[in-house]
Design a protein around this motif. Structure first.
Motif, mmCIF file in Angstrom:
data_model
loop_
_atom_site.group_PDB
_atom_site.id
_atom_site.type_symbol
_atom_site.label_atom_id
_atom_site.label_comp_id
_atom_site.label_asym_id
_atom_site.label_seq_id
_atom_site.Cartn_x
_atom_site.Cartn_y
_atom_site.Cartn_z
ATOM 1 N N ARG A 1 0.874 -1.152 -0.038
ATOM 2 C CA ARG A 1 0.173 -0.045 0.048
ATOM 3 C C ARG A 1 0.964 1.122 0.058
ATOM 4 N N GLY A 2 0.367 2.092 -0.451
ATOM 5 C CA GLY A 2 1.287 3.517 -0.725
ATOM 6 C C GLY A 2 0.467 4.795 -1.409
ATOM 7 N N THR A 3 1.094 5.790 -1.776
ATOM 8 C CA THR A 3 0.656 6.838 -2.472
ATOM 9 C C THR A 3 1.192 6.694 -3.865
ATOM 10 N N THR A 4 0.271 7.082 -4.849
ATOM 11 C CA THR A 4 0.642 7.065 -6.263
ATOM 12 C C THR A 4 1.785 8.196 -6.651
ATOM 13 N N TYR A 5 2.480 8.039 -7.501
ATOM 14 C CA TYR A 5 3.296 8.903 -8.147
ATOM 15 C C TYR A 5 2.588 9.718 -9.138
ATOM 16 N N VAL A 6 2.928 11.031 -9.012
ATOM 17 C CA VAL A 6 2.331 12.107 -10.161
ATOM 18 C C VAL A 6 3.505 13.033 -10.488
ATOM 19 N N PRO A 7 3.977 12.764 -11.946
ATOM 20 C CA PRO A 7 5.232 13.450 -12.341
ATOM 21 C C PRO A 7 4.666 15.134 -12.182
ATOM 22 N N PRO A 8 5.751 15.801 -11.607
ATOM 23 C CA PRO A 8 5.680 17.274 -11.787
ATOM 24 C C PRO A 8 4.884 17.944 -12.589
ATOM 25 N N ASP A 9 5.062 17.729 -13.937
ATOM 26 C CA ASP A 9 4.167 18.364 -14.769
ATOM 27 C C ASP A 9 2.858 18.168 -14.980
ATOM 28 N N SER A 10 2.233 17.038 -14.256
ATOM 29 C CA SER A 10 0.730 16.591 -14.481
ATOM 30 C C SER A 10 0.150 17.050 -12.796
ATOM 31 N N ARG A 11 0.777 17.521 -12.085
ATOM 32 C CA ARG A 11 0.202 17.872 -10.625
ATOM 33 C C ARG A 11 -0.770 19.132 -10.809
ATOM 34 N N LYS A 12 -0.978 19.607 -11.814
ATOM 35 C CA LYS A 12 -2.152 20.579 -11.789
ATOM 36 C C LYS A 12 -3.278 19.918 -12.277
ATOM 37 N N ARG A 13 -3.364 18.650 -13.058
ATOM 38 C CA ARG A 13 -4.455 17.847 -13.315
ATOM 39 C C ARG A 13 -4.682 16.708 -12.379
ATOM 40 N N GLU A 14 -3.702 16.258 -11.819
ATOM 41 C CA GLU A 14 -3.872 14.976 -11.129
ATOM 42 C C GLU A 14 -3.284 15.121 -9.681
ATOM 43 N N ALA A 15 -3.947 14.775 -8.760
ATOM 44 C CA ALA A 15 -3.319 14.421 -7.267
ATOM 45 C C ALA A 15 -2.790 13.201 -6.799
ATOM 46 N N GLU B 1 -2.722 9.904 -4.936
ATOM 47 C CA GLU B 1 -3.821 8.922 -4.202
ATOM 48 C C GLU B 1 -3.444 7.729 -3.446
ATOM 49 N N ARG B 2 -3.987 7.409 -2.464
ATOM 50 C CA ARG B 2 -3.575 6.149 -1.552
ATOM 51 C C ARG B 2 -4.040 5.016 -2.396
ATOM 52 N N PHE B 3 -3.360 3.811 -2.246
ATOM 53 C CA PHE B 3 -3.763 2.566 -2.926
ATOM 54 C C PHE B 3 -3.494 1.582 -2.124
ATOM 55 N N GLU B 4 -3.923 0.085 -2.491
ATOM 56 C CA GLU B 4 -3.260 -0.969 -2.050
ATOM 57 C C GLU B 4 -3.486 -2.136 -3.049
#
Length: 77
Positions: free
Chosen positions: A17-31, A33-36
Motif C-alpha cells: 500500500r502507498g501513494t501514487t506517483y504523479v510527475p511534476p508536470d501533471s500535478r495541476k491535473r492529477e493528485a 492518491e492512496r492505494f493497496e
C-alpha cells in the motif's frame, strides 16, 4: 541489449500500500492518491530511467495499475 534485473525491497507478487506517483508536470491535473494492491513490475521498464529501482507498478483490485515510488510504498499487512 538487456538491462540487469532491478533489486529492491519489493518483489513481483508482494501486497503493498502507498501513494501514487504523479510527475511534476501533471500535478495541476492529477493528485496523488492512496492505494493497496499487488506489485506487478519493479522499475519503470525503461532502460537507464530508474537504475536503482525507484518505481513500482501495482495492480489494484479493479485490475487497474498505479505507479509509485518505492519510498512511498510499504508492505501491506
Amino acid at each position: 541489449m538487456t538491462t540487469p534485473p532491478v533489486t529492491g525491497p519489493f518483489l513481483v507478487g508482494d501486497r503493498v500500500r502507498g501513494t501514487t506517483y504523479v510527475p511534476p508536470d501533471s500535478r495541476k491535473r492529477e493528485a496523488p492518491e492512496r492505494f493497496e494492491g499487488v506489485v506487478v513490475q519493479v522499475g519503470s521498464g525503461y532502460p537507464k530511467v530508474d537504475a536503482e529501482g525507484d518505481f513500482l507498478w501495482v495492480r489494484l483490485a479493479d485490475c487497474t495499475e498505479r505507479q509509485s515510488l518505492v519510498a512511498d510504498t510499504e508492505p501491506s499487512p
